[in-house]
Design an enzyme around this catalytic site. Structure first.
Site, PDB file in Angstrom:
ATOM      1  N   PHE A 137       6.428 -10.591  -0.628  1.00 22.12           N
ATOM      2  CA  PHE A 137       6.287 -11.241  -1.929  1.00 22.12           C
ATOM      3  C   PHE A 137       7.578 -11.117  -2.723  1.00 22.12           C
ATOM      4  O   PHE A 137       8.403 -10.258  -2.475  1.00 22.12           O
ATOM      5  CB  PHE A 137       5.061 -10.745  -2.704  1.00 22.12           C
ATOM      6  CG  PHE A 137       5.044  -9.293  -3.107  1.00 22.12           C
ATOM      7  CD1 PHE A 137       5.863  -8.802  -4.118  1.00 22.12           C
ATOM      8  CD2 PHE A 137       4.147  -8.408  -2.516  1.00 22.12           C
ATOM      9  CE1 PHE A 137       5.818  -7.489  -4.517  1.00 22.12           C
ATOM     10  CE2 PHE A 137       4.081  -7.085  -2.907  1.00 22.12           C
ATOM     11  CZ  PHE A 137       4.923  -6.620  -3.905  1.00 22.12           C
ATOM     12  N   CYS A 138       7.752 -12.040  -3.669  1.00 21.16           N
ATOM     13  CA  CYS A 138       8.976 -12.150  -4.476  1.00 21.16           C
ATOM     14  C   CYS A 138      10.220 -12.140  -3.588  1.00 21.16           C
ATOM     15  O   CYS A 138      11.104 -11.309  -3.749  1.00 21.16           O
ATOM     16  CB  CYS A 138       9.045 -11.024  -5.517  1.00 21.16           C
ATOM     17  SG  CYS A 138      10.232 -11.338  -6.852  1.00 21.16           S
ATOM     18  N   PRO A 139      10.289 -13.077  -2.605  1.00 18.56           N
ATOM     19  CA  PRO A 139      11.379 -13.039  -1.631  1.00 18.56           C
ATOM     20  C   PRO A 139      12.716 -13.438  -2.231  1.00 18.56           C
ATOM     21  O   PRO A 139      12.783 -14.210  -3.179  1.00 18.56           O
ATOM     22  CB  PRO A 139      10.922 -14.061  -0.583  1.00 18.56           C
ATOM     23  CG  PRO A 139      10.106 -15.044  -1.368  1.00 18.56           C
ATOM     24  CD  PRO A 139       9.393 -14.231  -2.410  1.00 18.56           C
TER      25      PRO A 139
END
Length: 260
Positions: A137-139
């Protein structure tokens, strides 16, 4: 560079997470006006922070409201990046820096932040690497990981005369559970849409407790402060930072109206 290191005590359960971002927004304006640069370290007991792109998903408002109805603080943050859940095991750190000539190289600053976070892990592991972890997540290009599992993401926020480089660091707990929470949010918010959000997959996130045996957020934060003091030998920790509470409240209201 002189630097003020400021650690906010763990915020109260039920407190607004948006006010933490509003505090940094006001402080960023003050740094732009000549105040010392700031390293801000803070944690929230139970919050879900969505990104600006997340907010545009078809059912984003409804998905955020469902999370809020469970007692979790929810907001849309003004910096870049995507959704991130916060709990007492997640440490947030922001570098609030001046930019008088408007000539920053954001990639240099991202690398500096990633290096700072990796160096703070050195008492337990020297295996931290920087580069996007697919499925996390939040790459981003400056994900920080150990053994291919992400524990940290970095984003930025610019103002006219100053800017913020900010990171979340998963120190305690189970990274896979946080990933599952984000995956559920996207399933609800996307409402069947197949693009416009990260494809969060199991087996991509972990905490430093899981990856390197870091015992606690207190231990990692102490190492982070030591690393900041080594990088910035003139760093100060004794000065009390005062920010106009009314300015923070107004800024939080404006951010809510603009982004939520």
């Amino acid at each position: 560079m002189r630097l003020q290191i400021w650690e906010t005590p763990l915020l109260r359960h039920g407190s607004s997470v948006l006010e933490a971002f509003a505090w940094e927004e006001v402080m960023c304006r003050q740094v732009g006006e000549g105040q010392l640069p700031v390293a801000h370290i803070w944690r929230h007991p139970d919050a879900f922070v969505a990104g600006l792109r997340d907010r545009r998903l078809p059912q984003a408002v409804e998905a955020m409201e469902r999370i809020r109805s469970q007692g979790t603080a929810v907001c849309v943050r003004p910096s870049g990046g995507a959704a991130v859940p916060l709990n007492p095991g997640v440490v947030n750190v922001s570098l609030i820096l001046p930019n008088p000539g408007r000539a920053i190289n954001i990639h240099d600053d991202f690398r500096e932040m990633a290096s700072l976070i990796a160096e703070s892990l050195a008492p337990w592991s020297r295996q931290a690497r920087t580069g996007e972890i697919e499925g996390a997540f939040c790459p981003g290009d400056y994900d920080v990981s150990v053994g291919g599992l992400k524990f940290c993401g970095i984003a930025q926020r610019r103002q006219a005369k100053a800017y913020i480089i900010t990171a979340f660091i998963i120190v305690e707990g189970r990274g896979d559970q946080l990933a599952a929470d984000v995956r559920k949010f996207y399933q609800d918010a996307a409402d069947g849409a197949s693009e416009g959000y990260p494809d969060v997959r199991p087996g991509t996130m972990a905490s430093l407790q899981e990856l390197a045996g870091v015992p606690s957020t207190a231990a990692y934060t102490a190492s982070l402060v030591r690393t900041l003091r080594q990088r910035f030998p003139l760093a100060e920790t004794s000065r009390v930072l005062t920010v106009d509470r009314e300015a923070v409240r107004r800024t939080a209201e404006q951010m809510k109206l603009r982004y939520d």
